[in-house]
Design a protein around this motif. Structure first.
Motif, PDB file in Angstrom:
ATOM      1  N   GLY A 154      -6.123  -0.805   6.770  1.00 10.74           N
ATOM      2  CA  GLY A 154      -4.982  -0.664   5.879  1.00 10.74           C
ATOM      3  C   GLY A 154      -4.877   0.685   5.197  1.00 10.74           C
ATOM      4  N   ARG A 155      -5.731   1.646   5.549  1.00 10.40           N
ATOM      5  CA  ARG A 155      -5.700   2.959   4.912  1.00 10.40           C
ATOM      6  C   ARG A 155      -5.224   4.016   5.888  1.00 10.40           C
ATOM      7  NH1 ARG A 155      -8.053   3.301   0.119  1.00 10.40           N
ATOM      8  NH2 ARG A 155      -8.389   5.535   0.332  1.00 10.40           N
ATOM      9  N   ALA A 156      -4.345   4.902   5.380  1.00 10.44           N
ATOM     10  CA  ALA A 156      -3.812   5.965   6.224  1.00 10.44           C
ATOM     11  C   ALA A 156      -4.665   7.225   6.160  1.00 10.44           C
ATOM     12  CB  ALA A 156      -2.383   6.294   5.797  1.00 10.44           C
ATOM     13  N   GLY A 157      -5.399   7.392   5.066  1.00 10.80           N
ATOM     14  CA  GLY A 157      -6.216   8.591   4.928  1.00 10.80           C
ATOM     15  C   GLY A 157      -5.405   9.834   4.634  1.00 10.80           C
ATOM     16  N   ALA A 158      -4.202   9.681   4.058  1.00  8.62           N
ATOM     17  CA  ALA A 158      -3.342  10.818   3.732  1.00  8.62           C
ATOM     18  C   ALA A 158      -2.527  10.491   2.491  1.00  8.62           C
ATOM     19  CB  ALA A 158      -2.419  11.141   4.901  1.00  8.62           C
ATOM     20  N   PHE A 159      -2.076  11.534   1.794  1.00 11.67           N
ATOM     21  CA  PHE A 159      -1.174  11.377   0.657  1.00 11.67           C
ATOM     22  C   PHE A 159       0.116  12.128   0.937  1.00 11.67           C
ATOM     23  CE2 PHE A 159      -5.342  10.938  -1.667  1.00 11.67           C
ATOM     24  CZ  PHE A 159      -5.208   9.576  -1.890  1.00 11.67           C
ATOM     25  N   GLY A 160       1.169  11.785   0.208  1.00 13.35           N
ATOM     26  CA  GLY A 160       2.475  12.360   0.485  1.00 13.35           C
ATOM     27  C   GLY A 160       3.119  13.022  -0.720  1.00 13.35           C
ATOM     28  N   LEU A 161       3.981  13.984  -0.444  1.00 18.86           N
ATOM     29  CA  LEU A 161       4.777  14.657  -1.463  1.00 18.86           C
ATOM     30  C   LEU A 161       6.156  14.935  -0.886  1.00 18.86           C
ATOM     31  CD1 LEU A 161       5.204  16.220  -4.139  1.00 18.86           C
ATOM     32  CD2 LEU A 161       4.188  18.224  -3.020  1.00 18.86           C
TER      33      LEU A 161
ATOM     34  N   PRO B 124     -11.145  10.222  14.574  1.00 20.78           N
ATOM     35  CA  PRO B 124     -10.580   8.870  14.508  1.00 20.78           C
ATOM     36  C   PRO B 124      -9.063   8.897  14.597  1.00 20.78           C
ATOM     37  CG  PRO B 124     -11.330   9.581  12.341  1.00 20.78           C
ATOM     38  CD  PRO B 124     -11.819  10.605  13.319  1.00 20.78           C
ATOM     39  N   ASN B 125      -8.494   7.899  15.221  1.00 19.60           N
ATOM     40  CA  ASN B 125      -7.046   7.737  15.315  1.00 19.60           C
ATOM     41  C   ASN B 125      -6.542   7.150  14.002  1.00 19.60           C
ATOM     42  OD1 ASN B 125      -4.487   6.302  15.811  1.00 19.60           O
ATOM     43  ND2 ASN B 125      -4.786   6.971  17.937  1.00 19.60           N
ATOM     44  N   SER B 126      -5.717   7.941  13.282  1.00 22.03           N
ATOM     45  CA  SER B 126      -5.282   7.497  11.956  1.00 22.03           C
ATOM     46  C   SER B 126      -4.440   6.232  12.026  1.00 22.03           C
ATOM     47  CB  SER B 126      -4.494   8.603  11.258  1.00 22.03           C
ATOM     48  OG  SER B 126      -3.361   8.973  12.016  1.00 22.03           O
ATOM     49  N   ALA B 127      -3.622   6.088  13.070  1.00 19.19           N
ATOM     50  CA  ALA B 127      -2.792   4.887  13.192  1.00 19.19           C
ATOM     51  C   ALA B 127      -3.662   3.656  13.418  1.00 19.19           C
ATOM     52  CB  ALA B 127      -1.798   5.056  14.338  1.00 19.19           C
ATOM     53  N   ALA B 128      -4.676   3.825  14.278  1.00 28.43           N
ATOM     54  CA  ALA B 128      -5.566   2.694  14.534  1.00 28.43           C
ATOM     55  C   ALA B 128      -6.368   2.344  13.297  1.00 28.43           C
ATOM     56  CB  ALA B 128      -6.505   3.043  15.695  1.00 28.43           C
TER      57      ALA B 128
ATOM     58  N   ALA C 270      -5.452   5.262  -5.444  1.00 32.71           N
ATOM     59  CA  ALA C 270      -5.417   4.707  -4.094  1.00 32.71           C
ATOM     60  C   ALA C 270      -6.671   3.896  -3.790  1.00 32.71           C
ATOM     61  CB  ALA C 270      -5.263   5.839  -3.075  1.00 32.71           C
ATOM     62  N   GLY C 271      -7.757   4.199  -4.494  1.00 31.32           N
ATOM     63  CA  GLY C 271      -8.988   3.441  -4.322  1.00 31.32           C
ATOM     64  C   GLY C 271      -9.046   2.173  -5.144  1.00 31.32           C
TER      65      GLY C 271
ATOM     66  N   VAL D 284       0.860   6.904   4.498  1.00 29.35           N
ATOM     67  CA  VAL D 284       0.213   7.497   3.325  1.00 29.35           C
ATOM     68  C   VAL D 284      -0.415   6.390   2.492  1.00 29.35           C
ATOM     69  CG1 VAL D 284       1.794   9.472   3.223  1.00 29.35           C
ATOM     70  CG2 VAL D 284       2.307   7.402   1.921  1.00 29.35           C
ATOM     71  N   ASP D 285      -1.403   6.781   1.705  1.00 28.12           N
ATOM     72  CA  ASP D 285      -2.046   5.848   0.777  1.00 28.12           C
ATOM     73  C   ASP D 285      -1.505   5.988  -0.637  1.00 28.12           C
ATOM     74  OD1 ASP D 285      -3.780   4.811   2.767  1.00 28.12           O
ATOM     75  OD2 ASP D 285      -5.117   6.536   2.507  1.00 28.12           O
ATOM     76  N   GLY D 286      -0.627   6.954  -0.856  1.00 27.23           N
ATOM     77  CA  GLY D 286      -0.051   7.170  -2.172  1.00 27.23           C
ATOM     78  C   GLY D 286       0.761   8.452  -2.156  1.00 27.23           C
ATOM     79  N   VAL D 287       1.526   8.677  -3.237  1.00 28.12           N
ATOM     80  CA  VAL D 287       2.396   9.852  -3.294  1.00 28.12           C
ATOM     81  C   VAL D 287       2.360  10.500  -4.677  1.00 28.12           C
ATOM     82  CG1 VAL D 287       3.990   9.049  -1.503  1.00 28.12           C
ATOM     83  CG2 VAL D 287       4.415   8.446  -3.903  1.00 28.12           C
ATOM     84  N   PHE D 288       2.739  11.763  -4.702  1.00 28.20           N
ATOM     85  CA  PHE D 288       2.976  12.492  -5.939  1.00 28.20           C
ATOM     86  C   PHE D 288       4.477  12.482  -6.194  1.00 28.20           C
ATOM     87  CE2 PHE D 288      -0.740  14.362  -3.875  1.00 28.20           C
ATOM     88  CZ  PHE D 288      -1.683  14.314  -4.894  1.00 28.20           C
ATOM     89  N   LEU D 289       4.865  12.208  -7.436  1.00 29.40           N
ATOM     90  CA  LEU D 289       6.276  12.184  -7.803  1.00 29.40           C
ATOM     91  C   LEU D 289       6.570  13.370  -8.712  1.00 29.40           C
ATOM     92  CD1 LEU D 289       8.891  10.429  -7.557  1.00 29.40           C
ATOM     93  CD2 LEU D 289       8.270   9.442  -9.765  1.00 29.40           C
ATOM     94  N   VAL D 290       7.498  14.227  -8.290  1.00 31.27           N
ATOM     95  CA  VAL D 290       7.831  15.425  -9.066  1.00 31.27           C
ATOM     96  C   VAL D 290       9.303  15.411  -9.469  1.00 31.27           C
ATOM     97  CG1 VAL D 290       6.031  16.818  -7.970  1.00 31.27           C
ATOM     98  CG2 VAL D 290       8.321  16.752  -6.963  1.00 31.27           C
TER      99      VAL D 290
END
Length: 370
Positions: free
Chosen positions: A59-66, A49-53, A311-312, A123-129
């Motif tokens: 509305g979901r990116a299917g990825a998380f960020g750090l 699947p195309n993540s952008a599409a 994120a859910g 991203v659908d969410g992030v970790f904050l360190v």
């Protein structure tokens, strides 16, 4: 070879693109045999699947960020972050969720990255360190409504849930061990003073050291090996040098131990060394390092599960992980006799000094509670 599309699948299956969309997205509108045939063709063609599409459609990116605000050159040498990232990635890989990772030069750049990721649905969410005492990221993430899990103490983190362990309790474990060995002059090599976990550890040491009859001198570093060695030399060339040093990371502890030996000091006969964070580095030096240890990879996995739930749409509470335990190795021993002459014994909590039975090189002993 061009990337396969739903049109390619439709041509191969002899159906419309709409039928392919229904089948790939698990929607009604096609028969079960047709759905199975479409899925088999998609698998054969290697369609993904195309993540952008997908982000545009649901509305979901299917990825998380750090994002990490530390020099990239240091991250490759810092065992804590490598263990943390491996734990996060191991958990996310269970359902194929990628981790988007980058390094920022400062907090302003980090905030700009969060705004960009959220606006572009990357991203659908992030970790904050590395939460700071005055942290501008917290109100921005709350304002954006971006699902976030803080990896650190739930202090100054607003409404953001945190995965944390008790650094104050760990500091107490290390100090009581050294006190039981007769150490009264202790040095501490900490991280940057702006970090919240540094402040928590410093406050715990300042509160507990006098109760144990100890004096503690502290030198701040950036967690690099060079600064760890320099801090050890600074402490050990004082008119009243410490008989033990507690380092806030395993990397600085290893470099500090090496610096002490280069000065002609014996470890632990002349100076004991304790590291915060227990990695393979601690067992590769001689003598092996006594260290505060916890399963950082498992901690990262738990933080990842929290972020997936947030994120859910679930309400996620703070999660307190187990406090670090002390693993005794050959780098700690009784304080030099001259340093303890006339000093009153300070027993460890629960009774029994650890000095006479401190493990030698290569031996390992875990102290859950001193």
């Amino acid at each position: 070879m061009k990337r396969p599309t739903m049109a390619d699948i439709a041509r191969r299956a002899g159906v419309t693109k709409a039928a392919v969309s229904f089948a790939l997205n698990g929607r009604p509108g096609v028969s079960d045999p047709t759905r199975r045939r479409i899925l088999a063709i998609a698998d054969e063609l290697g369609w993904q699947p195309n993540s952008a599409a997908r982000a545009l459609s649901d509305g979901r990116a299917g990825a998380f960020g750090l994002v990490v605000d530390r020099p990239a050159r240091m991250l490759g040498l810092e065992p804590f972050f490598m263990q943390l990232i491996s734990g996060i990635q191991a958990e996310l890989s269970a359902d194929g969720t990628p981790l988007l990772f980058t390094v920022a030069e400062d907090q302003r750049a980090e905030i700009a990255t969060y705004r960009s990721w959220w606006a572009q649905r990357r991203v659908d969410g992030v970790f904050l360190v590395d939460v700071q005492l005055e942290d501008a990221r917290v109100p921005v993430l709350e304002e954006l409504g971006m699902p976030t899990v803080v990896i650190g103490a739930p202090v100054g983190t607003g409404r953001l849930p945190a995965a944390w362990s008790d650094d104050a309790a760990a500091a107490g474990t290390a100090l009581r061990h050294l006190a039981a060995l007769g150490h009264r002059r202790v040095g501490r090599v900490c991280g940057p003073a702006r970090l919240r976990h540094t402040e928590i550890r410093s406050a715990a040491v300042a509160r507990l050291a006098p109760e144990l009859g100890m004096e503690c001198a502290t030198v701040a570093t950036d967690y690099s090996a060079d600064e760890g060695a320099a801090a050890a030399r600074t402490l050990l060339t004082r008119p009243d040098p410490p008989t033990a040093i507690l380092f806030d990371s395993d990397l600085t502890a290893v470099s500090g131990l090496t610096a002490a030996q280069a000065m002609g000091l014996r470890v632990p006969q002349d100076v004991s060394v304790v590291g915060w964070g227990d990695s393979a580095l601690c067992e590769l030096v001689h003598p092996p390092l006594t260290a505060l240890s916890r399963d950082v990879a498992a901690h990262g996995g738990r933080a990842a599960r929290m972020l997936r739930a947030a994120a859910g749409g679930a309400r996620v509470a703070d999660l307190e992980d187990e406090a670090a335990r002390l693993v005794l190795r050959g780098s700690t021993g009784p304080a030099p006799v001259a340093a303890t002459a006339g000093a009153a014994a300070v027993p460890a909590a629960g009774g029994g000094a650890q000095g006479a039975n401190a493990p030698g090189p290569g031996q390992r002993q875990t102290v859950a509670e001193l």
